[in-house]
Structure formats: structure tokens, C-alpha cells
Design an enzyme around this catalytic site. Sequence first.
Site, mmCIF file in Angstrom:
data_model
loop_
_atom_site.group_PDB
_atom_site.id
_atom_site.type_symbol
_atom_site.label_atom_id
_atom_site.label_comp_id
_atom_site.label_asym_id
_atom_site.label_seq_id
_atom_site.Cartn_x
_atom_site.Cartn_y
_atom_site.Cartn_z
ATOM 1 N N ALA A 2 0.775 -1.280 -0.032
ATOM 2 C CA ALA A 2 0.016 0.116 -0.018
ATOM 3 C C ALA A 2 0.829 1.321 -0.173
ATOM 4 O O ALA A 2 0.193 2.190 0.284
ATOM 5 C CB ALA A 2 -0.966 0.044 1.249
ATOM 6 N N GLY A 4 2.394 2.779 -2.881
ATOM 7 C CA GLY A 4 2.439 3.549 -4.133
ATOM 8 C C GLY A 4 1.473 4.852 -4.226
ATOM 9 O O GLY A 4 0.691 5.063 -3.204
ATOM 10 N N ARG A 8 -1.613 7.587 -11.451
ATOM 11 C CA ARG A 8 -2.911 7.472 -12.535
ATOM 12 C C ARG A 8 -4.034 8.221 -12.108
ATOM 13 O O ARG A 8 -4.848 8.664 -12.897
ATOM 14 C CB ARG A 8 -2.963 6.182 -12.887
ATOM 15 C CG ARG A 8 -1.948 5.705 -14.083
ATOM 16 C CD ARG A 8 -1.928 4.259 -14.111
ATOM 17 N NE ARG A 8 -1.229 3.373 -13.060
ATOM 18 C CZ ARG A 8 -1.096 2.251 -13.132
ATOM 19 N NH1 ARG A 8 -1.366 1.407 -14.233
ATOM 20 N NH2 ARG A 8 -0.680 1.536 -11.904
ATOM 21 N N THR A 73 6.836 -2.890 -7.191
ATOM 22 C CA THR A 73 6.107 -4.120 -6.118
ATOM 23 C C THR A 73 7.124 -4.679 -5.458
ATOM 24 O O THR A 73 7.236 -5.619 -4.359
ATOM 25 C CB THR A 73 5.032 -4.811 -6.775
ATOM 26 O OG1 THR A 73 5.616 -5.235 -8.072
ATOM 27 C CG2 THR A 73 3.794 -3.970 -6.940
ATOM 28 N N ASN A 261 -6.759 1.690 -10.693
ATOM 29 C CA ASN A 261 -5.735 2.573 -10.905
ATOM 30 C C ASN A 261 -5.949 4.132 -11.498
ATOM 31 O O ASN A 261 -5.325 4.875 -11.090
ATOM 32 C CB ASN A 261 -4.741 2.029 -11.995
ATOM 33 C CG ASN A 261 -4.518 0.580 -11.499
ATOM 34 O OD1 ASN A 261 -3.512 0.848 -10.531
ATOM 35 N ND2 ASN A 261 -4.456 -0.269 -12.285
ATOM 36 N N LYS A 385 -30.330 19.731 16.429
ATOM 37 C CA LYS A 385 -28.831 19.251 16.879
ATOM 38 C C LYS A 385 -28.806 19.068 18.445
ATOM 39 O O LYS A 385 -29.308 19.678 19.024
ATOM 40 C CB LYS A 385 -27.801 20.418 16.612
ATOM 41 C CG LYS A 385 -26.319 20.025 16.717
ATOM 42 C CD LYS A 385 -25.764 20.941 17.377
ATOM 43 C CE LYS A 385 -25.854 21.321 18.833
ATOM 44 N NZ LYS A 385 -25.100 22.592 19.700
ATOM 45 N N ASN A 420 -29.500 28.615 21.700
ATOM 46 C CA ASN A 420 -28.765 27.813 22.420
ATOM 47 C C ASN A 420 -27.387 28.374 22.681
ATOM 48 O O ASN A 420 -26.641 28.053 23.473
ATOM 49 C CB ASN A 420 -28.595 26.617 22.034
ATOM 50 C CG ASN A 420 -28.071 26.598 20.682
ATOM 51 O OD1 ASN A 420 -28.078 27.425 19.691
ATOM 52 N ND2 ASN A 420 -27.533 25.351 20.040
HETATM 53 C C1 UD1 Z 1 0.426 -4.907 -10.863
HETATM 54 C C2 UD1 Z 1 1.138 -5.929 -11.259
HETATM 55 C C3 UD1 Z 1 0.400 -6.334 -12.486
HETATM 56 C C4 UD1 Z 1 -1.040 -6.717 -12.301
HETATM 57 C C5 UD1 Z 1 -1.791 -5.575 -11.267
HETATM 58 C C6 UD1 Z 1 -3.177 -6.207 -10.851
HETATM 59 C C7 UD1 Z 1 3.530 -5.494 -10.695
HETATM 60 C C8 UD1 Z 1 4.920 -5.216 -11.587
HETATM 61 N N1 UD1 Z 1 2.481 -5.559 -11.695
HETATM 62 O O1 UD1 Z 1 0.517 -3.596 -11.756
HETATM 63 O O2 UD1 Z 1 0.881 -7.534 -13.262
HETATM 64 O O3 UD1 Z 1 -2.072 -7.085 -13.079
HETATM 65 O O4 UD1 Z 1 -0.898 -5.257 -10.417
HETATM 66 O O5 UD1 Z 1 -3.839 -4.930 -10.000
HETATM 67 O O6 UD1 Z 1 3.624 -5.974 -9.920
HETATM 68 N N2 UD1 Z 1 3.013 -0.542 -4.464
HETATM 69 C C9 UD1 Z 1 4.014 -0.546 -3.197
HETATM 70 N N3 UD1 Z 1 5.227 -0.098 -3.379
HETATM 71 C C10 UD1 Z 1 5.666 0.214 -4.992
HETATM 72 C C11 UD1 Z 1 4.887 0.060 -5.689
HETATM 73 C C12 UD1 Z 1 3.449 -0.318 -5.627
HETATM 74 O O7 UD1 Z 1 3.584 -0.675 -2.185
HETATM 75 O O8 UD1 Z 1 6.871 0.710 -4.988
HETATM 76 C C13 UD1 Z 1 1.850 -0.851 -4.178
HETATM 77 C C14 UD1 Z 1 0.671 -0.040 -4.734
HETATM 78 O O9 UD1 Z 1 0.332 0.714 -3.642
HETATM 79 C C15 UD1 Z 1 -0.403 -1.049 -5.010
HETATM 80 C C16 UD1 Z 1 0.188 -2.268 -5.498
HETATM 81 O O10 UD1 Z 1 1.467 -2.203 -5.018
HETATM 82 O O11 UD1 Z 1 -1.389 -1.160 -4.202
HETATM 83 C C17 UD1 Z 1 0.336 -2.593 -7.031
HETATM 84 O O12 UD1 Z 1 0.878 -1.313 -7.597
HETATM 85 P P1 UD1 Z 1 0.632 -0.800 -8.940
HETATM 86 O O13 UD1 Z 1 1.541 0.222 -9.001
HETATM 87 O O14 UD1 Z 1 -0.738 -0.353 -8.741
HETATM 88 O O15 UD1 Z 1 0.589 -1.916 -10.007
HETATM 89 P P2 UD1 Z 1 0.108 -2.164 -11.366
HETATM 90 O O16 UD1 Z 1 0.565 -1.464 -12.414
HETATM 91 O O17 UD1 Z 1 -1.427 -2.126 -10.954
HETATM 92 CA CA CA Z 2 -2.624 -1.627 -9.761
#
Ligand code: UD1
Ligand code: CA
Length: 494
Positions: A2, A4, A8, A73, A261, A385, A420
Site C-alpha cells: 500500500a 504506491g 494515474r 512491487t 488505478n 442538533k 442555545n
Molecule cells: C500490478 C502488477 C500487474 C497486475 C496488477 C493487478 C507488478 C509489476 N504488476 O500492476 O501484473 O496485473 O498489479 O492489479 O506488480 N506498491 C507498493 N510499492 C511500490 C509500488 C506499488 O507498495 O513501490 C503497491 C501499490 O500501492 C499498489 C500495489 O502495490 O497497492 C500495486 O501497484 P501498482 O503500481 O498499482 O501496480 P500495477 O501497475 O497495477
Molecule cells: Ca494497480
Amino acid sequence: MAAGKGTRLNSKRPKVLHQVGGRALLLHVIAAAKTLVPADRIYCIIGHQADRVRAAAEATGVRFVLQEVQLGTGHAMQELKAYLEARAKSPRVGYFVLPEPRSAASQAKHRELSEWLETAGLPIPKHLLVLSGDVPLIQPETLASLCDLHLAERAAMTILTAVPQDPTGYGRVFRTAPGSPEVTAIIEQKALTPAQLAAPEINSGIYCFETQALFEKLDRLSADNAHGEFYLTDVAAMLVADGRRVVALQAGSVNQVLGANTIAEMMHLDHAIRISVAERLMAQGVSIFRPETCIIDAEVTVGADTVIEPYVQLLGVTRIGSDCRVRSYSVVQDSVLGDGVTIRNGCILDGAEVGDGAVIGPYAHLRPESRIGEQAHVGNFCETKKTTLGRGSKANHLTYLGDAIIGDGVNVGAGVITCNYDGVHKHTTTIGDGVFVGSDSTLVAPISIGKGAYIGAGSCITHPVPADALAIGRAQQVTKEGWAAARRAATKKT
Ligand code: UD1
Ligand code: CA
């Protein structure tokens, strides 16, 4: 995961704190995880606006791991690895008392240290279930099946997948052969070859790992890709290359694994949740006209035979009894309604309680701590209220009742105001049972009106009124006979 930013979304708020179905994405995900393991075995990886995300999720009891810079990730999991390994190695120290924290910063430090002391020496779990903070509709049963398959297959990695109508944007999962449980790789959208673009099976971002198998690969991830990030998804092919087993499970329904996203995707998920909530309520005997126009939060409960008209919003932890009717354009938040209550059009209820058979509105505003008794009426353009209105009492027109305790069977005339607020403090108005307050009266608090008393219309009441008395507080009427005719004659043009 969580940490990120949610680039977008173009939003100042971190992505995982955006709401669908009236609840932050992250809280949906934590709720699903908590159905499988106790909260203190859930690690929430936070980074972007970490304090804000932590504050929003703190009450769930999960632990937090900081990913200070967000490099993807794969990097998020590297941070978890570092945390779990350091913790496992850290000696279990005896006991020492930390100083009472003073500033917010020292409180945070205190919390971190106490948590560390509590968990020092804990072994690294053998398996990890990894969830994405932005995939909120995931259901507990699906997670349980994923874990079961992972253990039964003795897999190093088990991936939850789906086949949505449009797979664009998602990583794709490739299997050794159609129908085979075995996976060869996950390829991110931007790295797909033209021939692979039509690949239908998406990666949900939800996985089970054998922890050591995952940890061995994490250090070898590279960020040499379109996003310049460490992809957790690359681990799949790396494990396969080592001869380890990587399998996939296709989720029963696509909605469960849709990611959020963009705001548009979020609104799509929100709609999906609300429709499923409306369908659940309808199955329990609630009539909801045009459910697609209503906004009903996931935790709302409604009794059988209640009718919800179009364009109603039921929000937060609202509970509505049986045989009620909520008419169009009313917004009910964090409120409790008994049985047989009528909420007429255009009412706003916020933190209110309404007794059985009461009638509210049209256009009434019940603010926090309003307690409306059984069979009571609060009518057109009335605001309450922190006020208790007793059984069968009526305030039907253009009234403000604030900080008031009003007994049973009281009639509050049109335009009555409880004054009041003296500019500094709030004061209470107490009105006994059976009182009649004439229209357009102002009751200057603190004030009490005894049982059965009458207040003459247009009064400004500043002194207590005993039971059964009549109080009139207005200038005596002066009538000058013939005055108007005389004036007309005097001003007549000559
Ligand atoms: C990711 C997957 C993709 C999948 C999709 C599904 C990767 C590389 N790709 O892409 O294959 O289809 O999810 O929804 O994993 N996050 C962190 N730290 C970071 C980056 C992200 O904690 O450095 C968290 C984000 O907050 C998010 C989750 O990881 O909750 C997924 O990250 P996001 O950037 O949304 O990945 P997608 O591009 O959607
Ligand atoms: Ca995502």
C-alpha cells in the site's frame, strides 16, 4: 502493498485511501485478510504519505513496514524481507521501560520501539499471502482457495488470475499449456509482444509465496524495464527457471480482482459494490426502486418491508428498521431508524436516532445527537442538533432545536427557535411534557419550561416558566382605530 502513490489518479490523496463502497480501498483489503489471519500477522507496506495511510489503518491492528522510496512491487517485498529478517535476528531482550512520549514524533518512535520489542525474535513465516492495496473486492473464500491450492500443490508461487472482458493494462499470466495449472511467466502490459497482446488471463496482483523461495529471488530483480521499477511479477519466471513450481488459480468472478488505478476504474468498482449491497438488501425483503440511482454503503443494514425510493443515499454505519419508507433525495448517514419510520423527501440525517413510527421531513436536517422519539414529527425546514424530542411531540415547520431536552406530547409551533448559543457557550433548553410553544417564539437558553405550560405566540422567553403557566413575552398590542383612513385623507393630493 500500500505504498504506491497512484500516479494515474491525479489526486493528492494516496490511492489506497480512496473510497469505494464508502470504505477506503486498503480497509477492504485488510478486512479480507483479517478473515484468514489475526491482524498482528498482517504487514501493511506503506510509503507514499505513510503517516496518513497508517492513521487510516491503525485501528485495524495490523503492523506497518515502511517503504520509504517506492521502487516497485518487487522493492516493496524487498523492504518486507529486510524487516522480517532483521526482526527474526534481533535478540529477545528482557524488559525496559520507555519514557512517556511527549511530542507526536516521539510518540511514533515509542510505538515503533514497543512494537519491535514485542515482536523481536519472531521467526519468518514459511508462507506469505501477498495482497495489493488497490484490489479491494477480493473475497475471503477466494483467498482461502488460493492458500489451499498453494499448499496442496507445494508451489513456490501461486498466482490468482482472472479473464476479464478487456485485459488491457494488466500483467498477463502465461501457462505451460491451456488448462494446465503451471505458469511460465507473468509479463507486464508494456513488455507484451504484439502476438501476446491478446493474452486473456490477467495477474490479479494477489499471490501466495513460499517465503524463502521468494526471498532468494528478490535480491536478483532488475529494474531494467519500461517503468524502471523492480517488478514482483518477474519472480515467477525466475522461480520457473530454477525448476520451482509456479501455479495459477482463476478467480470465480472477475469483479473480485479488478484493480483501481484510475478514478474511472474506482467508480466502476464502487458501482459494483453498491449493486451487490442493494441486491443483498433486496434478497432480505427490502424494496429498492431504481437501485442504480441509490448510494448504499457496505455496512448499512435495512429491515424487511422497508421501501427505499430512487436517489437515496444510506451511508456509514446506518441501521434502518422494518416497514420504513425513505423517500427520494434523502441522505442518511451514521443514523439509526426504528421500525415504521417515514423519511420524507429531501431530508439530511447525520448521527441521528429516530424512534418507531416517527415522521421526518420533507426537508428536515437532523444533526448529530438528535434523538427523535416514537411517533414524533419533525417537519418542513426544521433543524435539530443534540436534541431529544419526546414521544409523539411535533415540530412541524421552520424550527431550530439545538441542545434541547423536550418531553412527550409537546407541540413546537412554526418558527420556534432555541437560542442555545451566547457567542461563547452552548446552553440547554428543557421543555416538559405536554407544553405548547406558540409560533415564532424564541427560547433563550439556559431556560426551562415546566410541564403543561403554554408559551404565547411571538414570545421571547428569558425566564423559567413553571408548570401549567402561560408565559407571554412580547410587546402589548396597540390598536388605533381609524388611523389608516385618517392617514390616507391627510396625504391625499389636493
Ligand atoms: C500490478 C502488477 C500487474 C497486475 C496488477 C493487478 C507488478 C509489476 N504488476 O500492476 O501484473 O496485473 O498489479 O492489479 O506488480 N506498491 C507498493 N510499492 C511500490 C509500488 C506499488 O507498495 O513501490 C503497491 C501499490 O500501492 C499498489 C500495489 O502495490 O497497492 C500495486 O501497484 P501498482 O503500481 O498499482 O501496480 P500495477 O501497475 O497495477
Ligand atoms: Ca494497480
